[in-house]
Design an enzyme around this catalytic site. Structure first.
Site, PDB file in Angstrom:
ATOM      1  N   HIS A  60       0.832  -1.214   0.000  1.00  0.00           N
ATOM      2  CA  HIS A  60       0.000   0.000   0.000  1.00  0.00           C
ATOM      3  C   HIS A  60       0.861   1.258   0.000  1.00  0.00           C
ATOM      4  CE1 HIS A  60      -4.047   1.835   1.463  1.00  0.00           C
ATOM      5  NE2 HIS A  60      -3.309   2.777   0.890  1.00  0.00           N
ATOM      6  N   ASP A 152      -8.919   2.930  -3.470  1.00  0.00           N
ATOM      7  CA  ASP A 152      -8.343   3.484  -2.237  1.00  0.00           C
ATOM      8  C   ASP A 152      -8.367   5.003  -2.211  1.00  0.00           C
ATOM      9  OD1 ASP A 152      -6.976   3.319   0.299  1.00  0.00           O
ATOM     10  OD2 ASP A 152      -5.282   4.192  -0.756  1.00  0.00           O
ATOM     11  N   HIS A 232      -5.383  -0.763   5.745  1.00  0.00           N
ATOM     12  CA  HIS A 232      -5.225   0.073   6.950  1.00  0.00           C
ATOM     13  C   HIS A 232      -6.379  -0.048   7.960  1.00  0.00           C
ATOM     14  CE1 HIS A 232      -7.596   2.495   4.179  1.00  0.00           C
ATOM     15  NE2 HIS A 232      -6.571   2.983   3.542  1.00  0.00           N
ATOM     16  N   ASP A 305       0.841   2.624   3.810  1.00  0.00           N
ATOM     17  CA  ASP A 305       0.006   3.714   3.292  1.00  0.00           C
ATOM     18  C   ASP A 305       0.852   4.986   3.121  1.00  0.00           C
ATOM     19  OD1 ASP A 305      -2.074   5.183   2.291  1.00  0.00           O
ATOM     20  OD2 ASP A 305      -3.302   5.134   4.104  1.00  0.00           O
TER      21      ASP A 305
END
Ligand code: DOR
Ligand code: ZN
Length: 425
Positions: A60, A152, A232, A305
């Site tokens: 990610h 996302d 997440h 992330d």
């Protein structure tokens, strides 16, 4: 010629062992691993007292190309990955334009190959322009090299759309990668719903906005028999739902970020917009549930992330700054310091969470060092302490709530496809 890593301790995330082994690389491949390899004209790196691990894998990251190159580029993002010990990253499609066509998928792969710092696996959008209205061409995107599908940055609001996405992804044996956020519950929230939001008089994001969509998508994925991967994960109740779904045999995987494991919304009082991220930093109860979920296997892997924004954008007030901050250059040292150095996780366990587990879940090669395997290797120094200094990041994004922390377990040498792509020994 060849390249010889001498005297290091090799971490095997599958066997869960640490062994003193030399590692010999020829061109792009590991050709020998043995307690003592004599050097015969090889380039030798003395890595004694250091750990030799498979190149890390982050499923990610936001590389911001195409279109948002003031925040990051594929070049700077993969340099940052190399500096963080990563050899493979999955790039989110919320760029400008959104990665919803095979041409953009191919472009990202080619661009990353041109620089050669790390492998980039594009994740393609679920819906066109991630607008939630019309499914993308999953088969063509998959053929072009997309490893999975995600909108996302936003949740897919329609259950019917998500169900169709799961059906299409199932046919290709690829995951639907879920940013869980029901917008009717998250509304205009900017940080977690709770005391901190009340104190600061800003709208909050209910944990239920995330948990409710996770519940929905577990139901849909289970009914369809598809693989759903949750990005997440942050609320305690969501960890509980994922645990239950797994116990029933659903094909569910989930990631958790270093920031949701280490910080709470209290951080917003101290750092303001620097700590603004979506999903938001939550309560101490949520944070602890994430840690426990990681320790009991409910949460399968660590993902960063990594979300670079310009310093100017992040210096706006809480209502106007964008969500997100960088993470790829600090994640291993953060996790090493907080979990391995303090004896909560073993080093092979942490390495599994950041290499082998993501590889397995996303059907990627790598995640383990072995003869015949690609020479994607991270060498980490467990001793030296270093302060997190964003001015030294390779990423264009310089904003992190971990600035100034003193950490150990920093990557010092990264080898990708047999080439040294980062060297800070
Ligand atoms: O904090 C975040 N930033 N969360 C997301 O879901 C998107 C990301 C971004 O693209 O900046
Ligand atoms: Zn997200």
């Amino acid at each position: 010629m060849g390249l010889l890593l001498k005297g290091g301790r090799v971490v095997d995330p599958v066997a869960q062992t640490i062994q003193k082994l030399d590692v010999l690389i020829d061109h792009t491949v590991i050709i020998e691993m043995a307690p003592e390899i004599a050097h015969q004209g090889h380039t030798v790196y003395d890595v004694s007292h250091q750990f030799v691990m498979p190149g890390l894998i982050d499923v990610h990251v936001h590389l911001r190309e195409p279109g948002q190159t003031h925040k990051e580029t594929i070049e700077t993002g993969t340099m940052a990955a190399a500096a963080g010990g990563f050899s493979q990253v999955c790039a989110m499609p919320n760029t400008t334009p959104v990665v919803d066509s095979p041409a953009w998928v191919r472009h990202i792969i080619d661009e990353a190959a041109k620089y050669g710092y790390a492998k980039v696996h594009p994740i393609a959008a679920i819906t066109k322009s991630s607008k939630g209205q019309e499914l993308t061409e999953f088969e063509a995107l998959s053929e072009a090299g997309a490893v999975g599908f995600s909108d996302d940055g936003k949740g897919v609001q329609s259950a019917e759309m998500m169900r169709n996405a799961l059906l299409a992804a199932k046919a290709l044996s690829k995951p639907v990668i879920v940013h869980a956020e029901d917008e009717t519950l998250s509304g205009s929230g900017v940080i977690n719903f709770g005391d901190v939001a009340k104190t600061l008089s800003v709208p909050g994001i209910l944990p239920d906005a995330e948990t409710a969509m996770i519940a929905r998508d577990i139901v849909l994925a289970q009914a369809v028999g598809a693989h759903v991967h949750f990005c997440h994960v942050s609320p305690a109740d969501a960890v509980g739902l994922i645990k239950e779904a797994k116990s029933k045999g659903a094909h569910v995987t989930a990631e958790v970020t270093p920031h949701h494991l280490l910080l709470t919304d209290h951080e917003v009082l101290l750092q303001g917009s620097t700590a603004k991220v979506n999903p938001p930093l939550r309560s101490e109860t949520d944070r602890r549930a994430c840690v426990n979920g990681l320790l009991d296997g409910t949460l399968d892997m660590i993902a960063t992330d990594h979300a670079p924004h310009s310093t100017e954008e992040k210096s706006r007030d809480l209502l106007h700054a964008p969500f997100g901050f960088v993470g790829i250059e600090t994640s291993f040292a953060l996790m090493y310091t907080a979990f391995v150095h303090s004896h909560i996780l073993s080093l092979p366990e942490l390495v599994a969470l950041m290499s082998y587990r993501p590889a397995k879940a996303f059907h990627l090669d790598g995640g383990r060092l072995a003869v015949g395997q690609p020479a994607d290797i991270a060498v980490v120094d467990p001793i030296s302490e270093k302060v997190v200094d964003p001015d030294r990041f390779y990423s264009k994004g310089k904003v992190t709530p971990f600035k100034g922390r003193v950490l150990r377990g920093w990557p010092v040498l990264t080898i990708f496809a047999g080439n040294v792509v980062y060297n800070n020994r």
